[in-house]
Design a protein around this motif. Structure first.
Motif, PDB file in Angstrom:
ATOM      1  N   ASP A 138       1.037   9.754  -5.495  1.00  0.00           N
ATOM      2  CA  ASP A 138       1.749  10.754  -4.997  1.00  0.00           C
ATOM      3  C   ASP A 138       2.721  11.187  -4.893  1.00  0.00           C
ATOM      4  O   ASP A 138       2.679  12.576  -5.746  1.00  0.00           O
ATOM      5  CB  ASP A 138       1.463  10.766  -2.944  1.00  0.00           C
ATOM      6  CG  ASP A 138      -0.892  11.140  -2.831  1.00  0.00           C
ATOM      7  OD1 ASP A 138      -0.848  10.666  -3.381  1.00  0.00           O
ATOM      8  OD2 ASP A 138      -0.299  10.668  -1.607  1.00  0.00           O
ATOM      9  N   ASP A 157       1.007  -1.656   0.228  1.00  0.00           N
ATOM     10  CA  ASP A 157      -0.192   0.220  -0.183  1.00  0.00           C
ATOM     11  C   ASP A 157       0.970   0.787  -0.047  1.00  0.00           C
ATOM     12  O   ASP A 157       0.303   2.321  -1.143  1.00  0.00           O
ATOM     13  CB  ASP A 157      -0.816  -0.097   0.785  1.00  0.00           C
ATOM     14  CG  ASP A 157      -1.589  -1.136   1.321  1.00  0.00           C
ATOM     15  OD1 ASP A 157      -1.840  -1.562   0.144  1.00  0.00           O
ATOM     16  OD2 ASP A 157      -2.918  -1.237   2.208  1.00  0.00           O
ATOM     17  N   GLU A 158       2.219   1.113   0.598  1.00  0.00           N
ATOM     18  CA  GLU A 158       2.520   2.547   0.485  1.00  0.00           C
ATOM     19  C   GLU A 158       3.249   2.131  -0.947  1.00  0.00           C
ATOM     20  O   GLU A 158       3.307   4.040  -1.128  1.00  0.00           O
ATOM     21  CB  GLU A 158       3.969   2.038   1.519  1.00  0.00           C
ATOM     22  CG  GLU A 158       4.802   3.168   2.358  1.00  0.00           C
ATOM     23  CD  GLU A 158       5.426   2.513   3.186  1.00  0.00           C
ATOM     24  OE1 GLU A 158       6.992   3.364   2.883  1.00  0.00           O
ATOM     25  OE2 GLU A 158       6.045   2.413   4.369  1.00  0.00           O
ATOM     26  N   HIS A 177       0.880   4.033  -2.704  1.00  0.00           N
ATOM     27  CA  HIS A 177       1.044   5.318  -2.406  1.00  0.00           C
ATOM     28  C   HIS A 177       1.999   6.405  -2.827  1.00  0.00           C
ATOM     29  O   HIS A 177       1.987   6.966  -3.503  1.00  0.00           O
ATOM     30  CB  HIS A 177       0.580   5.875  -0.865  1.00  0.00           C
ATOM     31  CG  HIS A 177       0.761   6.841  -0.391  1.00  0.00           C
ATOM     32  ND1 HIS A 177       0.992   7.508  -0.185  1.00  0.00           N
ATOM     33  CD2 HIS A 177      -0.376   7.597   0.098  1.00  0.00           C
ATOM     34  CE1 HIS A 177       1.205   9.406   0.284  1.00  0.00           C
ATOM     35  NE2 HIS A 177       0.010   9.016   0.047  1.00  0.00           N
TER      36      HIS A 177
END
Length: 181
Positions: A141, A133-134, A137
């Motif tokens: 982003d 998930d990181e 992300h």
């Protein structure tokens, strides 16, 4: 990032080993008493802080209290625990004789071991999910390229596979230890 993932997964392995140490096998092990707490001057303390634990024989634990007046409290704490052991004392030391395990009891213990292993694997997979998930992300982003994201996720999967294999190895070892008569 990979160091953090490995550290967290290593903690899951350490927690598994700690859980498995308290599961009784046919042999005596001082770690069996790790969760037993003794009332000592109004507070509950681990049993290893009120006496010396030793294994004089393969199926016997011996507790030599630092203060003789603690023998009754130590016996009470052991009886209160879920170990199913009956302490005996001679006024100097407390002895715990581990009875032979029945076949049914061995199978139950193997089920407990497998459940602990599965819990550890779930924990490791959750760490993998958080790391992935990181990475996703960072793609969204911070503009991390897709091919870099794929490479990072592959690396995370390799780390996960290594730790899952380690859990399997630990579980297998504990099962053979329990099933050995």
């Amino acid at each position: 990032m990979f160091k953090d993932v490995e550290n967290r997964m290593q903690k899951s392995i350490a927690a598994l080993k700690s859980d498995l140490a308290t599961i009784r096998t046919g042999r005596a092990n001082a770690a069996l008493l790790d969760h037993v707490r003794v009332s000592y001057y109004g507070s509950e303390v681990p049993i290893n802080q009120v006496g010396n634990l030793s294994v004089p024989e393969p199926r016997m634990l011996m507790i030599t209290p630092w203060e003789k007046n603690l023998i009754a409290d130590i016996e009470k704490a052991i009886l209160k625990s879920d170990l199913g052991l009956n302490p005996t004392s001679d006024g100097e030391v407390v002895r715990l004789v581990l009875p032979e395990l029945t076949e049914d009891r061995r199978r139950d213990l193997v089920k407990q071991v497998k459940a602990a292993g599965e819990k550890s694997k779930v924990s490791i997979r959750n760490i993998r999910r958080d790391a992935n998930d990181e990475v996703k992300h960072q793609v969204k982003d911070e503009g991390l390229p897709e091919d870099e994201s794929k490479r990072l996720q592959d690396q995370i999967q390799k780390i996960t596979d290594r730790f899952i294999a380690e859990v399997d190895e630990i579980i297998e070892h504990k099962e053979t230890e329990i099933l050995t008569v």
